[in-house]
Design a protein around this motif. Structure first.
Motif, PDB file in Angstrom:
ATOM      1  N   TYR A 148       0.872  -1.054  -0.016  1.00 13.77           N
ATOM      2  CA  TYR A 148      -0.038   0.127  -0.021  1.00 13.77           C
ATOM      3  C   TYR A 148       0.792   1.132  -0.017  1.00 13.77           C
ATOM      4  O   TYR A 148       0.616   2.251  -0.760  1.00 13.77           O
ATOM      5  CB  TYR A 148      -1.068  -0.018   1.268  1.00 13.77           C
ATOM      6  N   TRP A 149       1.917   1.230   0.768  1.00  8.84           N
ATOM      7  CA  TRP A 149       2.838   2.129   0.954  1.00  8.84           C
ATOM      8  C   TRP A 149       3.371   2.615  -0.635  1.00  8.84           C
ATOM      9  O   TRP A 149       3.593   3.855  -1.056  1.00  8.84           O
ATOM     10  CB  TRP A 149       3.847   2.123   1.933  1.00  8.84           C
ATOM     11  N   GLU A 159       0.195   3.452  -3.355  1.00  3.49           N
ATOM     12  CA  GLU A 159      -0.709   4.477  -3.081  1.00  3.49           C
ATOM     13  C   GLU A 159      -0.233   5.712  -2.190  1.00  3.49           C
ATOM     14  O   GLU A 159      -1.026   6.459  -2.386  1.00  3.49           O
ATOM     15  CB  GLU A 159      -2.052   3.785  -2.065  1.00  3.49           C
ATOM     16  N   CYS A 160       0.948   5.517  -1.569  1.00  2.00           N
ATOM     17  CA  CYS A 160       1.387   6.805  -0.849  1.00  2.00           C
ATOM     18  C   CYS A 160       2.568   7.391  -1.336  1.00  2.00           C
ATOM     19  O   CYS A 160       2.918   8.331  -0.892  1.00  2.00           O
ATOM     20  CB  CYS A 160       1.535   6.211   0.639  1.00  2.00           C
ATOM     21  N   LEU A 205       2.062  11.661  -2.423  1.00  2.00           N
ATOM     22  CA  LEU A 205       0.904  12.068  -1.992  1.00  2.00           C
ATOM     23  C   LEU A 205       1.240  13.620  -1.451  1.00  2.00           C
ATOM     24  O   LEU A 205       2.145  13.824  -0.675  1.00  2.00           O
ATOM     25  CB  LEU A 205       0.231  11.232  -1.057  1.00  2.00           C
ATOM     26  N   VAL A 214      -3.906  12.801   0.556  1.00  2.00           N
ATOM     27  CA  VAL A 214      -4.020  12.012   1.992  1.00  2.00           C
ATOM     28  C   VAL A 214      -5.402  11.992   2.345  1.00  2.00           C
ATOM     29  O   VAL A 214      -5.811  11.040   2.872  1.00  2.00           O
ATOM     30  CB  VAL A 214      -3.023  12.373   2.971  1.00  2.00           C
ATOM     31  N   LYS A 244      -7.562   9.816   0.105  1.00  2.00           N
ATOM     32  CA  LYS A 244      -7.307   8.396   0.637  1.00  2.00           C
ATOM     33  C   LYS A 244      -8.046   8.242   2.039  1.00  2.00           C
ATOM     34  O   LYS A 244      -8.398   7.007   2.242  1.00  2.00           O
ATOM     35  CB  LYS A 244      -5.851   8.088   0.834  1.00  2.00           C
ATOM     36  N   LYS A 263      -3.648   0.538   6.628  1.00  2.00           N
ATOM     37  CA  LYS A 263      -3.830   1.746   5.630  1.00  2.00           C
ATOM     38  C   LYS A 263      -3.893   2.978   6.401  1.00  2.00           C
ATOM     39  O   LYS A 263      -3.182   4.118   6.158  1.00  2.00           O
ATOM     40  CB  LYS A 263      -5.094   1.929   4.705  1.00  2.00           C
ATOM     41  N   CYS A 296      -0.417   3.539   7.660  1.00  2.00           N
ATOM     42  CA  CYS A 296       0.370   4.241   6.596  1.00  2.00           C
ATOM     43  C   CYS A 296       0.310   5.545   6.049  1.00  2.00           C
ATOM     44  O   CYS A 296       1.021   6.541   6.115  1.00  2.00           O
ATOM     45  CB  CYS A 296       0.041   3.591   5.173  1.00  2.00           C
ATOM     46  N   LEU A 297      -0.945   6.051   6.190  1.00  2.00           N
ATOM     47  CA  LEU A 297      -1.280   7.453   6.071  1.00  2.00           C
ATOM     48  C   LEU A 297      -1.025   8.298   7.229  1.00  2.00           C
ATOM     49  O   LEU A 297      -0.636   9.557   7.045  1.00  2.00           O
ATOM     50  CB  LEU A 297      -2.936   7.640   5.835  1.00  2.00           C
ATOM     51  N   LYS A 315       2.553   9.036   6.487  1.00  2.00           N
ATOM     52  CA  LYS A 315       2.661  10.073   5.441  1.00  2.00           C
ATOM     53  C   LYS A 315       2.391  11.453   6.135  1.00  2.00           C
ATOM     54  O   LYS A 315       2.827  12.396   5.742  1.00  2.00           O
ATOM     55  CB  LYS A 315       1.576   9.705   4.274  1.00  2.00           C
TER      56      LYS A 315
END
Length: 145
Positions: free
Chosen positions: A34-35, A38-39, A42, A47, A50, A70, A73-74, A77
């Motif tokens: 996912y990182w 998707e990240c 960003l 963010v 997401k 997730k 991970c966010l 970020k």
């Protein structure tokens, strides 16, 4: 260089903001799919988008591999980007439509904010009784905001 904090960002508690998360957890996030997919690259607005699609909060999941969620991970970020506290308050915490966006904003503010700001900002969330799915390493739980 998606794993490096912007050099123009101020230090939190005397070090890189990413160091608020444990080293092992950061490495698991950097290695997660996912990182990487998707990240990468960003901005704070991305963010926010997401986070609107999140379905649970939590740390790591899975009994053997302990993959990061997730949500975690966010959070990392956001620690990399270090948005202004006013932006976190207005766009993440004070909006009422997405409960997981609010949870992400509250968690980020709790990690990075000053105690007086945390008390003033998060006191209003005691009245929010929406249920959140909490992802534990081997089970699901229900929690309240």
């Amino acid at each position: 260089m998606a794993n490096v904090t912007d050099p123009l960002i101020r230090a939190l508690q005397g070090s890189d903001p990413q160091n608020l998360m444990e080293y092992i957890t950061r490495q698991k996030i950097y290695d997660s799919r996912y990182w990487k997919e998707e990240c990468f690259g960003l901005s704070v607005v991305d963010v926010l988008e997401k986070a609107a699609s999140l379905t649970c909060v939590g740390g790591t999941m899975g009994s053997a591999s302990q993959r990061p969620t997730k949500f975690l991970c966010l959070t990392l970020k956001l620690l990399q980007l270090q948005p202004e506290s006013e932006l976190i308050m207005e766009e993440f915490i004070q909006q009422d439509h997405f409960k997981y966006v609010r949870a992400l904003g509250a968690f980020y503010l709790r990690l990075t904010g000053r105690p007086a700001d945390i008390y003033e900002s998060l006191e209003t969330l005691y009245g929010d009784y929406r249920k959140l799915k909490l992802r534990q390493p081997d089970a699901w739980q229900l929690a309240h905001m």
